[in-house]
Enzyme design. Structure first.
Site, PDB file in Angstrom:
ATOM      1  N   HIS A   1      -4.521  16.740  -4.102  1.00 58.34           N
ATOM      2  CA  HIS A   1      -4.839  17.008  -2.700  1.00 58.34           C
ATOM      3  C   HIS A   1      -4.584  18.465  -2.305  1.00 58.34           C
ATOM      4  O   HIS A   1      -5.052  18.908  -1.254  1.00 58.34           O
ATOM      5  CB  HIS A   1      -4.046  16.077  -1.786  1.00 58.34           C
TER       6      HIS A   1
ATOM      7  N   GLU B   1     -12.967   6.861   4.643  1.00 57.54           N
ATOM      8  CA  GLU B   1     -12.630   7.748   5.763  1.00 57.54           C
ATOM      9  C   GLU B   1     -13.950   8.236   6.364  1.00 57.54           C
ATOM     10  O   GLU B   1     -14.381   9.368   6.165  1.00 57.54           O
ATOM     11  CB  GLU B   1     -11.753   8.891   5.250  1.00 57.54           C
TER      12      GLU B   1
ATOM     13  N   TYR C   1     -18.327  37.212  42.504  1.00 58.29           N
ATOM     14  CA  TYR C   1     -17.589  36.034  42.044  1.00 58.29           C
ATOM     15  C   TYR C   1     -16.476  36.382  41.068  1.00 58.29           C
ATOM     16  O   TYR C   1     -15.422  35.753  41.047  1.00 58.29           O
ATOM     17  CB  TYR C   1     -18.542  35.044  41.372  1.00 58.29           C
TER      18      TYR C   1
ATOM     19  N   TYR D   1       0.829  -1.212   0.000  1.00 61.21           N
ATOM     20  CA  TYR D   1       0.000   0.000   0.000  1.00 61.21           C
ATOM     21  C   TYR D   1       0.862   1.260   0.000  1.00 61.21           C
ATOM     22  O   TYR D   1       1.781   1.421   0.804  1.00 61.21           O
ATOM     23  CB  TYR D   1      -0.933   0.029   1.212  1.00 61.21           C
TER      24      TYR D   1
ATOM     25  N   PHE E   1      -2.834   8.721  12.074  1.00 59.10           N
ATOM     26  CA  PHE E   1      -3.069  10.037  11.476  1.00 59.10           C
ATOM     27  C   PHE E   1      -4.355  10.689  11.970  1.00 59.10           C
ATOM     28  O   PHE E   1      -4.590  11.862  11.716  1.00 59.10           O
ATOM     29  CB  PHE E   1      -3.151   9.904   9.956  1.00 59.10           C
TER      30      PHE E   1
ATOM     31  N   ASN F   1       0.402  12.895   5.144  1.00 64.04           N
ATOM     32  CA  ASN F   1      -0.303  12.151   6.192  1.00 64.04           C
ATOM     33  C   ASN F   1       0.206  12.552   7.563  1.00 64.04           C
ATOM     34  O   ASN F   1       1.131  11.933   8.100  1.00 64.04           O
ATOM     35  CB  ASN F   1      -0.086  10.643   5.994  1.00 64.04           C
TER      36      ASN F   1
ATOM     37  N   ARG G   1     -13.710  37.398  43.484  1.00 66.87           N
ATOM     38  CA  ARG G   1     -13.359  36.403  44.497  1.00 66.87           C
ATOM     39  C   ARG G   1     -12.914  35.071  43.898  1.00 66.87           C
ATOM     40  O   ARG G   1     -12.061  34.370  44.446  1.00 66.87           O
ATOM     41  CB  ARG G   1     -14.572  36.196  45.411  1.00 66.87           C
TER      42      ARG G   1
END
Length: 531
Positions: free
Chosen positions: A103, A435, A301, A73, A349, A215, A304
């Site tokens: 990409h 994905e 508050y 792969y 990833f 990646n 404090r």
């Protein structure tokens, strides 16, 4: 989207000091400070010689697998949904280049220079682990781009935070190939021209390198590192502005006593309370109402409980720092080359661990700012400000004082609450359902940057307000530490007087806060620095 600007300068380190030392990549994990030095201050990058040898050894393993008749792969196959498609040897270089080009699909405004530099540095650090199989030449090109000040054009949208920050990293890889656009000295130029001018040969990607370059969680991690650096100063500044508000609103410092804090042993709270005690020590304003004639029982508050809120934020920063340091020590790639020479697919990833703390930080940033704005508001209300004029105006009825400055703070706080909505709770499937769950960590990081800028503005407005309130208590004076802050602020932001154009003064106060000048002023007045 928010209109806030991003990218404050360091609180404690000057640009010249930060850039003086080079940062060596590969010998050990980078630190947050080193990421900031390279990303923000242009510290030069050096490559560790032993790590470069590991890079070459891992590349030899990849080349052997590339010659194998069995598909592997990312080496001899396609990617993602095309992972089972075998690619013949003569097409693999085209495959790598096509991966990067396709990409590099970002859209929207340009991402800030320091973010892109952090992105490139952290990808370089992963390449230098010897776990990606990248060519030595590719590694050296990334270092050369950083040292030449060549910054790829990366756009706002394109990362889902799973399979890494794919589009942003692809834009960087594209520039290393001599394609796309880059910025050099602020000018937008073609990458091919910029590389030629710098004497850098564009890389020709070999098997697996396309995946190795895109990646990673480097974008979200880079922004987390920058955010943690900035929050270190801003949370100390939040203690400073809280102390100045307690002082000028005639609040009590008794609630910050160490024995009271020890009843609830929260680490961050103890640090903030100790800071408040140091800041309010020897304050004539605080001392002026400590006698039996003072009938006030409890402060609001927002005065404090400031150590509880600011301290809780500190604890969140500590947790986020732990996650960031683990990620900085990681080798993120898919497939990854293991120390024993195997090439294995994995899910490292996925950006979830980083995305979660980015969202967590956005929540505490919103809350610290919210409490700060409430203190600002108390100064402007004569029913609650212990004898100060309405809106701290010079001439009541004629002047508006700081009325609209509080509007500005309130508007920012409202925006911060929206930015606190977690991005990591969302997921949109992609890549033909391969994905099918993503982290949205890039989006979490982008909104955190806007949130941090908003916090600096809200704190700046509180600082302006508290210092004016203290001036209006004259002849009573502030303590040494808080007085030093007001004195330093007065160099760019004048004190009480008739109404003036406020926007430039607010921007000057924002610059004062973002630069860490309040922390520096306190350090000049105290023998022991704040934490």
């Amino acid at each position: 989207m928010s209109a806030f600007t991003t990218g404050s300068t360091s609180a404690t380190t000057s640009r010249d000091d930060a850039a003086a030392a080079s940062v060596t990549v590969g010998a050990r994990p980078l630190t947050i400070a080193e990421v900031v030095a390279v990303a923000r201050h242009d510290a030069p990058v050096r490559l560790d010689a032993a790590a470069l040898e590991a890079v070459e050894a891992s590349r030899a393993i990849i080349e052997a697998l590339a010659d194998d008749v069995e598909p592997h792969y990312g080496i001899s196959t396609g990617f993602g949904a095309l992972a089972t498609t075998f690619i013949p040897e003569e097409r693999r270089a085209q495959l790598q280049a096509s991966l990067v080009r396709s990409h590099a699909a970002g859209s929207g405004p340009e991402v800030e220079r320091e973010v892109v530099r952090a992105l490139m540095l952290l990808r370089l650090a992963t390449l230098m682990t010897g776990r990606t199989g990248a060519q030595r030449r590719t590694v050296e090109t990334y270092a050369a781009l950083l040292n030449a000040g060549i910054t790829p054009l990366v756009r706002e949208y394109g990362s889902l935070g799973c399979s890494g920050d794919l589009a942003p990293l692809a834009h960087c890889a594209l520039a290393a190939m001599g394609e796309g656009q880059v910025r050099v000295d602020g000018r937008l130029v073609e990458a091919s021209d910029a590389l030629a001018a710098a004497g850098i040969e564009p890389v020709v990607l070999a098997e697996k390198e396309g995946l190795a370059l895109i990646n990673g969680t480097d974008g979200m991690l880079g922004m987390l590192s920058l955010a943690l650096h900035d929050l270190g100063s801003l949370l100390t500044t939040a203690d400073i502005t809280a102390a100045m508000s307690v002082e000028a609103l005639l609040g009590t410092d008794a609630v910050f006593a160490a024995d009271l804090q020890q009843l609830r042993p929260q680490a961050g709270q103890a640090v903030s309370a100790a800071n408040l005690r140091a800041l309010l020590a020897d304050s004539p304003l605080v001392a002026s109402h400590k006698g039996p004639e003072c009938t006030r029982v409890q402060d609001a508050y927002s005065l404090r409980c400031s150590p509880q809120v600011n301290g809780g934020a500190r604890d969140t920063v500590a947790h986020a720092t732990m996650i960031a340091e683990r990620e900085l020590a990681s080798a993120i790639d898919n497939p990854v080359l293991t120390p024993d020479g195997r090439v294995e697919s994995n899910g490292n990833f996925h950006g979830a661990p980083v995305a979660y703390v980015l969202d967590f930080l956005a929540i505490v940033v919103a809350d610290v700012a919210s409490m700060s704005e409430r203190r600002t508001d108390r100064f402007l209300d004569p029913a609650r400000n212990q004898g100060l004029p309405p809106f701290l105006a010079h001439e009541v009825g004629v002047d508006s004082g700081l009325m609209i400055a509080q509007y500005t703070a309130a508007g920012i706080v409202s925006e911060l609450k929206r930015l606190a909505v977690p991005a990591s709770a969302d997921s949109i499937p992609s890549s033909a359902m391969q994905e099918d769950h993503v982290s949205m960590g890039w989006a979490a990081a982008r909104k955190l940057r806007r949130a941090i800028d908003g916090l600096s503005r809200v704190l700046a407005i509180e600082l302006m307000t508290a210092s004016r309130g203290a001036d209006l208590r004259s002849p009573l004076r502030q303590g040494p530490a808080t007085g030093a802050v007001t004195e330093a602020l007065r160099a760019t932001v004048p004190g009480p007087g008739p109404d003036r154009h406020l926007s430039p003064e607010i921007e000057a106060a924002v610059a004062f806060v973002a630069s860490g000048a309040a922390v520096t002023a306190v350090a000049s007045a105290l023998t022991t620095p704040l934490n």
